[in-house]
Write a protein that holds these residues in place. Structure first.
Motif, PDB file in Angstrom:
ATOM      1  N   SER A 257      -0.478   7.123 -10.378  1.00  0.00           N
ATOM      2  CA  SER A 257      -0.669   8.247  -9.462  1.00  0.00           C
ATOM      3  C   SER A 257      -0.503   7.837  -8.008  1.00  0.00           C
ATOM      4  O   SER A 257      -0.208   8.685  -7.163  1.00  0.00           O
ATOM      5  CB  SER A 257      -2.049   8.880  -9.680  1.00  0.00           C
ATOM      6  OG  SER A 257      -2.079   9.535 -10.927  1.00  0.00           O
ATOM      7  N   ARG A 258      -0.686   6.578  -7.714  1.00  0.00           N
ATOM      8  CA  ARG A 258      -0.408   6.124  -6.344  1.00  0.00           C
ATOM      9  C   ARG A 258       1.096   6.229  -6.059  1.00  0.00           C
ATOM     10  O   ARG A 258       1.509   6.560  -4.945  1.00  0.00           O
ATOM     11  CB  ARG A 258      -0.904   4.689  -6.157  1.00  0.00           C
ATOM     12  CG  ARG A 258      -0.817   4.222  -4.728  1.00  0.00           C
ATOM     13  CD  ARG A 258      -1.524   2.902  -4.528  1.00  0.00           C
ATOM     14  NE  ARG A 258      -2.973   3.070  -4.466  1.00  0.00           N
ATOM     15  CZ  ARG A 258      -3.845   2.079  -4.551  1.00  0.00           C
ATOM     16  NH1 ARG A 258      -3.419   0.834  -4.717  1.00  0.00           N
ATOM     17  NH2 ARG A 258      -5.135   2.303  -4.485  1.00  0.00           N
ATOM     18  N   LEU A 259       1.896   5.965  -7.078  1.00  0.00           N
ATOM     19  CA  LEU A 259       3.336   6.197  -6.935  1.00  0.00           C
ATOM     20  C   LEU A 259       3.600   7.655  -6.593  1.00  0.00           C
ATOM     21  O   LEU A 259       4.374   7.970  -5.675  1.00  0.00           O
ATOM     22  CB  LEU A 259       4.040   5.824  -8.244  1.00  0.00           C
ATOM     23  CG  LEU A 259       5.436   6.416  -8.487  1.00  0.00           C
ATOM     24  CD1 LEU A 259       6.418   5.909  -7.451  1.00  0.00           C
ATOM     25  CD2 LEU A 259       5.908   6.113  -9.896  1.00  0.00           C
TER      26      LEU A 259
ATOM     27  N   PHE B 144       2.908   8.846  -2.883  1.00  0.00           N
ATOM     28  CA  PHE B 144       3.772   8.373  -1.793  1.00  0.00           C
ATOM     29  C   PHE B 144       5.264   8.471  -2.110  1.00  0.00           C
ATOM     30  O   PHE B 144       6.099   8.049  -1.306  1.00  0.00           O
ATOM     31  CB  PHE B 144       3.421   6.918  -1.455  1.00  0.00           C
ATOM     32  CG  PHE B 144       2.029   6.741  -0.918  1.00  0.00           C
ATOM     33  CD1 PHE B 144       1.678   7.266   0.312  1.00  0.00           C
ATOM     34  CD2 PHE B 144       1.061   6.067  -1.648  1.00  0.00           C
ATOM     35  CE1 PHE B 144       0.393   7.109   0.815  1.00  0.00           C
ATOM     36  CE2 PHE B 144      -0.228   5.910  -1.157  1.00  0.00           C
ATOM     37  CZ  PHE B 144      -0.562   6.435   0.071  1.00  0.00           C
ATOM     38  N   ALA B 145       5.615   9.055  -3.252  1.00  0.00           N
ATOM     39  CA  ALA B 145       7.006   9.037  -3.697  1.00  0.00           C
ATOM     40  C   ALA B 145       7.942   9.820  -2.785  1.00  0.00           C
ATOM     41  O   ALA B 145       9.140   9.529  -2.732  1.00  0.00           O
ATOM     42  CB  ALA B 145       7.100   9.574  -5.120  1.00  0.00           C
TER      43      ALA B 145
ATOM     44  N   TYR C  52       6.145   4.414   1.541  1.00  0.00           N
ATOM     45  CA  TYR C  52       6.954   4.333   0.323  1.00  0.00           C
ATOM     46  C   TYR C  52       6.876   2.947  -0.290  1.00  0.00           C
ATOM     47  O   TYR C  52       6.899   2.808  -1.521  1.00  0.00           O
ATOM     48  CB  TYR C  52       8.419   4.704   0.593  1.00  0.00           C
ATOM     49  CG  TYR C  52       9.167   4.922  -0.694  1.00  0.00           C
ATOM     50  CD1 TYR C  52       8.941   6.060  -1.444  1.00  0.00           C
ATOM     51  CD2 TYR C  52      10.035   3.963  -1.197  1.00  0.00           C
ATOM     52  CE1 TYR C  52       9.577   6.255  -2.655  1.00  0.00           C
ATOM     53  CE2 TYR C  52      10.682   4.149  -2.404  1.00  0.00           C
ATOM     54  CZ  TYR C  52      10.442   5.298  -3.127  1.00  0.00           C
ATOM     55  OH  TYR C  52      11.061   5.489  -4.345  1.00  0.00           O
TER      56      TYR C  52
ATOM     57  N   SER D  91       4.285   1.254  -0.465  1.00  0.00           N
ATOM     58  CA  SER D  91       3.059   1.256  -1.264  1.00  0.00           C
ATOM     59  C   SER D  91       3.295   1.900  -2.625  1.00  0.00           C
ATOM     60  O   SER D  91       2.662   1.527  -3.615  1.00  0.00           O
ATOM     61  CB  SER D  91       1.924   1.960  -0.515  1.00  0.00           C
ATOM     62  OG  SER D  91       2.148   3.355  -0.434  1.00  0.00           O
ATOM     63  N   ALA D  92       4.223   2.877  -2.692  1.00  0.00           N
ATOM     64  CA  ALA D  92       4.583   3.462  -3.982  1.00  0.00           C
ATOM     65  C   ALA D  92       5.260   2.419  -4.863  1.00  0.00           C
ATOM     66  O   ALA D  92       4.963   2.312  -6.062  1.00  0.00           O
ATOM     67  CB  ALA D  92       5.497   4.663  -3.779  1.00  0.00           C
TER      68      ALA D  92
ATOM     69  N   ALA E  65       2.843  -0.001  -6.216  1.00  0.00           N
ATOM     70  CA  ALA E  65       2.099   0.563  -7.332  1.00  0.00           C
ATOM     71  C   ALA E  65       2.882   0.446  -8.631  1.00  0.00           C
ATOM     72  O   ALA E  65       2.298   0.219  -9.704  1.00  0.00           O
ATOM     73  CB  ALA E  65       1.759   2.029  -7.050  1.00  0.00           C
TER      74      ALA E  65
ATOM     75  N   ALA F 121      11.991   5.918  -8.696  1.00  0.00           N
ATOM     76  CA  ALA F 121      11.379   5.321  -7.504  1.00  0.00           C
ATOM     77  C   ALA F 121      12.151   4.084  -7.058  1.00  0.00           C
ATOM     78  O   ALA F 121      12.380   3.873  -5.859  1.00  0.00           O
ATOM     79  CB  ALA F 121       9.923   4.967  -7.790  1.00  0.00           C
TER      80      ALA F 121
ATOM     81  N   TRP G  36       9.417  13.294 -10.274  1.00  0.00           N
ATOM     82  CA  TRP G  36       8.155  13.856  -9.805  1.00  0.00           C
ATOM     83  C   TRP G  36       8.317  15.208  -9.126  1.00  0.00           C
ATOM     84  O   TRP G  36       7.352  15.774  -8.646  1.00  0.00           O
ATOM     85  CB  TRP G  36       7.459  12.880  -8.854  1.00  0.00           C
ATOM     86  CG  TRP G  36       8.307  12.423  -7.708  1.00  0.00           C
ATOM     87  CD1 TRP G  36       8.488  13.041  -6.496  1.00  0.00           C
ATOM     88  CD2 TRP G  36       9.113  11.234  -7.649  1.00  0.00           C
ATOM     89  NE1 TRP G  36       9.350  12.319  -5.706  1.00  0.00           N
ATOM     90  CE2 TRP G  36       9.747  11.208  -6.385  1.00  0.00           C
ATOM     91  CE3 TRP G  36       9.344  10.187  -8.557  1.00  0.00           C
ATOM     92  CZ2 TRP G  36      10.589  10.166  -6.002  1.00  0.00           C
ATOM     93  CZ3 TRP G  36      10.193   9.171  -8.175  1.00  0.00           C
ATOM     94  CH2 TRP G  36      10.805   9.155  -6.914  1.00  0.00           C
TER      95      TRP G  36
END
Length: 253
Positions: free
Chosen positions: A124-126, A129-130, A139, A141-142, A145, A182, A241
């Motif tokens: 869900s962190r993806l 920030f997706a 991004y 950080s996505a 993840a 991603a 997403w």
């Protein structure tokens, strides 16, 4: 609820919600009823029927998802799966109404969930920030993840978060599309291709209804990466997403 979701039966969703709401009136302190109501509202937001796409039509589902998932987490604070759904709901809601405190609350809930159940909640962190610009720290950080999610699943290979199971019959195949998209957005061609191809090796792949999606991703991978690389986000290709079968890719039997 699970029969409707697993069958991809969006037309049955309103009736399921009515039944869940009637049960919740009789048993207002049952975590599972609030959880399923919150998930049904999320399903409505992610995969709306015709006529449900307008912001005014989506608002009741957004409020319902927020309130029912909050109540479910209050009733069972050790069910950290809920953080995977509640955190993004609060972040998106906060961004929409320009409420930084609500965004911060959602991110804090996500962090709490990741700490307690990383293999489930990191995904869900993806999602949070997706949609950020691909060269931004957010991004990155996505992408972090994605890597951390893989590592968490490698450490817990039998975890339902990392396997196909009756309530997410094609969890691994669907997740591969999300992760591949991603990585493609980041321009990481080899990693994206590896993620997509991993889905094709799954034992359940032959019975997955979205094989054509994966085949298209692989055949157009270079064009997708090139489109993501332009400064104009309007030419970006569809991503897992943000399509109207994003739940179905993992949950439809």
């Amino acid at each position: 609820f699970w029969a409707a979701l697993g069958g991809g039966d969006r037309a049955a969703r309103a009736g399921v919600i009515d039944q869940l709401e009637a049960a919740e009136v009789e048993q207002p302190d049952q975590e599972e009823l609030h959880l399923l109501l919150g998930l049904a509202d999320l399903w409505t937001l992610a995969e709306p029927l015709p006529g449900e796409e307008a912001p005014a039509a989506q608002l009741p589902a957004a409020l319902g998802a927020r309130d029912h998932l909050r109540r479910a987490y209050e009733l069972c604070p050790t069910d950290h799966r809920i953080a995977a759904w509640l955190g993004p709901v609060l972040v998106r809601f906060g961004r929409t109404v320009n409420d930084p405190d609500l965004v911060a609350e959602g991110l804090a809930i996500l962090d709490q969930g990741v700490a307690a159940y990383p293999s489930f909640v990191l995904f869900s962190r993806l999602l949070v920030f997706a949609d950020e610009p691909r060269d931004s720290p957010a991004y990155q950080s996505a992408l972090d993840a994605v890597v951390a999610n893989r590592e968490a699943c490698a450490a817990t290979p039998g975890d339902p978060a990392c396997t196909n199971h009756p309530r997410a019959a094609h969890n691994r195949e669907g997740a591969a599309v999300f992760m591949g998209d991603a990585l493609a957005k980041a321009g990481r061609r080899a990693d994206a291709a590896e993620a997509y191809q991993a889905a094709m090796a799954e034992p359940g792949y032959a019975g997955w209804a979205f094989q054509a999606v994966l085949a298209s991703r692989l055949s157009t991978l270079d064009a997708r990466i090139a489109a993501f690389a332009t400064a104009d986000p309007t030419d970006d290709p569809p991503v897992a997403w943000a399509v109207t079968d994003q739940c179905a890719m993992c949950h439809t039997r």
